[in-house]
Design an enzyme around this catalytic site. Structure first.
Site, PDB file in Angstrom:
ATOM      1  N   SER A   1       8.556  -2.866   1.983  1.00  0.00           N
ATOM      2  CA  SER A   1       8.739  -1.835   3.018  1.00  0.00           C
ATOM      3  C   SER A   1      10.071  -1.970   3.759  1.00  0.00           C
ATOM      4  CB  SER A   1       7.577  -1.866   4.017  1.00  0.00           C
ATOM      5  OG  SER A   1       7.526  -3.106   4.685  1.00  0.00           O
TER       6      SER A   1
ATOM      7  N   ASP B   1       6.323  -7.915   8.484  1.00  0.00           N
ATOM      8  CA  ASP B   1       7.020  -9.036   7.843  1.00  0.00           C
ATOM      9  C   ASP B   1       8.096  -8.507   6.887  1.00  0.00           C
ATOM     10  OD1 ASP B   1       5.590  -8.069   5.717  1.00  0.00           O
ATOM     11  OD2 ASP B   1       4.551  -9.927   5.247  1.00  0.00           O
TER      12      ASP B   1
ATOM     13  N   ASP C   1       9.597  -9.061   3.024  1.00  0.00           N
ATOM     14  CA  ASP C   1       9.458  -9.660   1.696  1.00  0.00           C
ATOM     15  C   ASP C   1      10.861  -9.892   1.145  1.00  0.00           C
ATOM     16  OD1 ASP C   1       6.567  -9.487   1.422  1.00  0.00           O
ATOM     17  OD2 ASP C   1       6.860  -7.320   1.350  1.00  0.00           O
TER      18      ASP C   1
ATOM     19  N   ASP D   1       8.045 -13.630   3.838  1.00  0.00           N
ATOM     20  CA  ASP D   1       7.447 -14.119   2.594  1.00  0.00           C
ATOM     21  C   ASP D   1       8.590 -14.246   1.590  1.00  0.00           C
ATOM     22  OD1 ASP D   1       5.028 -13.940   3.832  1.00  0.00           O
ATOM     23  OD2 ASP D   1       4.192 -12.386   2.530  1.00  0.00           O
TER      24      ASP D   1
ATOM     25  N   LYS E   1       1.661   6.322   5.051  1.00  0.00           N
ATOM     26  CA  LYS E   1       1.208   4.942   5.275  1.00  0.00           C
ATOM     27  C   LYS E   1       0.385   4.849   6.566  1.00  0.00           C
ATOM     28  CE  LYS E   1       3.893   1.395   4.682  1.00  0.00           C
ATOM     29  NZ  LYS E   1       4.984   0.410   4.488  1.00  0.00           N
TER      30      LYS E   1
ATOM     31  N   TYR F   1      -5.567   1.274   3.046  1.00  0.00           N
ATOM     32  CA  TYR F   1      -4.243   0.758   2.661  1.00  0.00           C
ATOM     33  C   TYR F   1      -4.383  -0.735   2.392  1.00  0.00           C
ATOM     34  CZ  TYR F   1       0.826  -0.099   2.975  1.00  0.00           C
ATOM     35  OH  TYR F   1       2.127  -0.456   2.715  1.00  0.00           O
TER      36      TYR F   1
END
Length: 277
Positions: free
Chosen positions: A100, A111, A113, A165, A226, A235
């Site tokens: 995202s 968060d 990624d 992450d 979303k 979701y």
């Protein structure tokens, strides 16, 4: 928000087709569509869908610090493995984001990624050992943990308030430069399956952005879809529903079918198309 009717209308010249079929409609937006799109933005604001400039800049600072840590670690590792000084000076290494954040649709407090891309002298075991230890000694990093047996092995932590992450990919190259193109399929040759999975996130995200006619319209539409999905508890691929990439692909397809439409229209068309799919 950069969404304006002007930018969308400028793109209503003869255009290439996106996707495997022709568009359903090439109709340009009307004035009322601009008004509805602005109302859509206002309706989403109370739900923390948009970050302000300060929060966005903070993420950039954190990612820059993490990128520097990676380069430093890869260089130190090269020295410990007795690489020639000339090679150590140019080994590089880089952090690539995906998901995202990379799509430009992350919400407040979401968060990030990311994938740590390293040259061939760096092993996966190095990432989970020496790099993990390096992260441990950073004051700004909290809640550090490694999940080595995951489908895509990952290191999770909080860096100055931002949850990250981080997965790992080792390329069969001596040097990982800052202008490395992960979209090049030749980069995947002879790679470990876990490295290929780690790179997939970036490659898919970039391909989605490449295949939509208007990125800003796509982003605003995806934010709306979303939010709708999360508010209805549908979701989550872990619970058997669609996850982030799946929703993004569905919205991208809608954008391809209505390449000149604004977000307010695209949200409407999204439900029309997939209720009859």
């Amino acid at each position: 928000m950069k969404e304006t009717c002007g930018t969308s209308r400028l793109q209503n010249q003869p255009q290439r087709h996106y996707g495997i079929t022709s568009p359903i409609s090439l109709a340009p937006p009307k004035d009322i569509d601009c008004i509805h799109t602005q109302k859509l933005v206002e309706a989403m604001k109370p739900f923390g869908v948009f970050e302000d400039e300060e929060e966005l800049n903070h993420r950039l600072v954190v990612l820059s610090k993490l990128n520097n840590l990676v380069k430093e670690w890869i260089s130190e590792l090269g020295e410990s493995k007795n690489l020639p000084p000339s090679a150590v000076a140019n080994v590089g290494g880089k952090i690539f984001t995906f998901g995202s954040y990379r799509l430009g649709v992350h919400t407040k407090g979401a968060d990030i990624d990311a994938v740590c891309v390293a040259p061939r002298h760096v092993e996966r075991s190095d990432f989970f050992q020496s790099f993990f230890e390096k992260l441990k000694h950073q004051e700004e990093i909290k809640n550090l943990r490694a999940v080595e047996d995951a489908y895509v092995p990952v290191v999770k932590f909080e860096f100055d308030g931002i949850e990250i992450d981080l997965v790992f990919a080792r390329l069969s190259m001596q040097t990982v430069s800052d202008n490395l193109d992960l979209g090049d399929d030749s980069r995947l040759r002879s790679l470990d399956i876990r490295c290929i999975r780690s790179l997939n996130g970036c490659r898919v995200t970039d391909e989605i952005l490449h295949l939509v006619p208007n990125k800003e319209n796509f982003r605003l539409t995806l934010r709306a879809i979303k939010l709708w999905a999360k508010r209805r508890g549908i979701y989550s691929n872990m619970l058997g529903f669609l996850g982030g990439v799946s929703w993004a692909m569905l919205v991208a397809r809608t954008c391809q079918l209505y390449p000149n439409a604004l977000a307010s229209t695209l949200v409407n068309k999204f439900f029309l198309v997939f209720s009859k799919w």
